[in-house]
Design an enzyme around this catalytic site. Structure first.
Site, short mmCIF file in Angstrom:
data_model
loop_
_atom_site.label_atom_id
_atom_site.label_comp_id
_atom_site.label_asym_id
_atom_site.label_seq_id
_atom_site.Cartn_x
_atom_site.Cartn_y
_atom_site.Cartn_z
N LYS A 79 0.84 -1.19 0.00
CA LYS A 79 0.00 0.00 0.00
C LYS A 79 0.88 1.24 0.00
O LYS A 79 1.90 1.30 0.68
CB LYS A 79 -0.91 -0.02 1.23
CG LYS A 79 -1.95 1.10 1.25
CD LYS A 79 -2.89 0.95 2.44
CE LYS A 79 -3.92 2.06 2.50
NZ LYS A 79 -4.83 1.92 3.66
N SER A 154 -9.67 2.04 2.85
CA SER A 154 -8.75 2.72 1.94
C SER A 154 -7.77 1.77 1.26
O SER A 154 -7.11 2.13 0.30
CB SER A 154 -7.96 3.78 2.71
OG SER A 154 -7.17 3.18 3.74
N SER A 178 -10.02 -0.34 7.17
CA SER A 178 -9.49 -0.18 5.81
C SER A 178 -8.76 -1.39 5.25
O SER A 178 -8.37 -1.39 4.09
CB SER A 178 -8.56 1.04 5.75
OG SER A 178 -9.30 2.22 5.89
#
Length: 485
Positions: A79, A154, A178
């Site tokens: 990420k 996210s 997330s």
């Protein structure tokens, strides 16, 4: 069949027995990205030259020895809010569109020590603020099960990349759900560890008392392998917990006889899609058949969780994002009139709408005259939410409910309705506020879209969470289904 459909142990055995090369795994990853990422759009930055060089070195090492760790040569996606030395880290924000870190996050050092290979950096909601991946300032990511739908956020890019077979596993970060929510939307396994179990050093901060890095994989066993690698105390992180790290693999016995499960009535009540509720009830029947027992329980302060979370997380974001000023790093506005103009224009141009919204909410909550009424009150409610879980865990081993109240929603359908978007995290936020571990595993499908079941455990009892998840997974086939991108 993709090489990535194999279990981690099987791939490892093929490598050490010289039936497979690391370079083949890396080729598989980049070939798949070339094939499907124009539709999924999971990646922001690829590190192809370094990945192929590393693969060649690892292939050479295999010729001389077969003693290798279980993540050896496995392609990973990271990420884009986890800093990677020399590899652009943008947090999906225009503010950091030119930022190349000069050091690695602790989790990256651990993955490199385990000799996994970083394929690239993965898309996300800007600064991890969002629940659909539509808040990326570069482009939205699409759900591999149906590209007209969101992958969640996210860490939606991380979940989508794993679901689409672009990488073998991925790292995400979880502040209010997330990792778990996108794992549910994309039909993969996502774990939020106990706060403090995995070092936050090198994770670009959103809300420091909530952020936690965790693994996203295709099955529970692989998740345990990755967690084993990244967990542990870190002197570089002041919130890191100095606790013994158990052997998570030894917990995967498949035995849940006599296990006591609490099912919060608040997680199956108003606002939960009936089809999602049915999937959870069917999953509980499977666990019953394996010898577990479940009862309805109450977490009475759940109704205040979303408001509490957004006050606290936004307050911490307001403080953490003050460092982005156009002076030290990141993009700076052109031709400012004075220093104040540098701050004002750099932040106005660099931050997206959702980030600005949360900075303003957080600054208001922390301001003189409102601190006691909002921020301090939210901290007190957070304690009550944690006490709800403590009380339930006096009698029950784990708590189970849906990961999200619905399956994935259509792109664009909620982007202009922040409150509805925030409510998608109603089942995950209380867990984050309490700082305890939870995993999302696939437990069904509704109109072709995956449903996730959330298994919640006591602090630092990831072993119990993984044990229940693994036992359920071994009795079902949902984790074996693959999207046709």
């Amino acid at each position: 069949m993709s090489l990535f459909h194999n279990r981690l142990k099987d791939i490892h055995n093929q490598l050490v027995n010289k039936q497979l090369k690391v370079s083949e795994l890396v080729n598989e990853s980049y070939d798949r990205i070339q094939q499907v990422d124009s539709k999924v759009k999971a990646f922001l930055t690829l590190d192809e030259e370094n990945a192929r060089t590393s693969a060649a070195k690892l292939d050479e090492l295999l010729e001389h020895s077969s003693e290798r760790g279980l993540l050896y040569g496995l392609p990973a996606g990271i990420k884009d809010n986890i800093v990677t030395e020399g590899l652009r880290t943008t947090c999906a924000s225009q503010f950091l569109s030119n930022f190349d870190p000069i050091y690695d996050a602790t989790v990256m050092k651990k993955l490199k020590a385990a000799q996994s290979i970083t394929i690239g950096k993965i898309n996300m909601d800007e600064f991890a603020m969002g629940g659909s991946n539509e808040n990326s300032s570069f482009h939205p990511t699409h759900n591999p099960w149906n590209t007209e739908y969101v992958p969640g956020g996210s860490s939606g890019g991380s979940a989508a990349a794993v679901a689409a077979d672009e990488v073998y596993f991925a790292l995400g970060s979880d502040t209010g759900g997330s990792i778990r929510q996108p794992a549910a939307y994309c039909g993969v396994v996502g774990l939020k560890p106990t706060y403090g179990l995995v070092s936050r050093f090198g994770l670009v901060a959103f809300a420091s008392s909530l952020d936690q890095i965790g693994p996203i994989t295709k099955n529970v066993e692989d998740n345990a392998y990755v967690l084993q690698t990244i967990a542990g105390y870190d002197v570089m992180d002041s919130t890191s917990a100095n606790v013994d790290i158990p052997d998570y693999l030894s917990a995967l016995t498949g035995d849940v006889k006599g296990l006591k499960i609490g099912v919060p009535k608040e997680y199956l009540g108003e606002g939960i899609d009936p089809n999602v509720k049915n999937s959870i009830l069917e999953a509980l029947k499977v666990l019953e058949g394996l010898g577990a027992e479940w009862e309805e329980v109450s977490l009475p302060h759940t109704e205040y969780a979303v408001a509490t979370y957004y006050l606290l997380a936004s307050s911490e974001a307001s403080s953490n994002l003050a460092r982005f000023d156009g002076v030290r790093y990141g993009v700076r506005t052109e031709n400012p009139d004075n220093l104040l103009d540098v701050y004002l224009k750099s932040r106005s141009e660099g931050f997206g709408q959702e980030v600005k919204r949360r900075i303003m909410l957080g600054t208001y909550s922390l301001s003189s005259g409102y601190y006691d009424a909002y921020y301090l009150k939210a901290q007190k409610v957070r304690t009550l939410i944690k006490q709800d879980f403590d009380k339930v865990f006096e009698k029950y081993d784990v708590v189970i409910g849906p990961t999200a109240p619905t399956t994935a929603f259509k792109m664009g359908s909620q982007i202009n309705d922040p409150l509805t978007m925030y409510l998608n995290d109603i089942c995950t936020i209380p867990v984050s506020l309490a700082g305890i571990p939870a995993i999302s595993v696939p437990c069904g499908f509704v109109e072709g879209l995956p449903v996730g079941m959330q298994i919640i455990g006591k602090a630092f009892d990831e072993s119990a969470v993984l044990r229940v998840a693994h036992a359920y997974e071994q009795s079902t086939e949902f984790h074996q289904k693959r999207p046709q991108v």
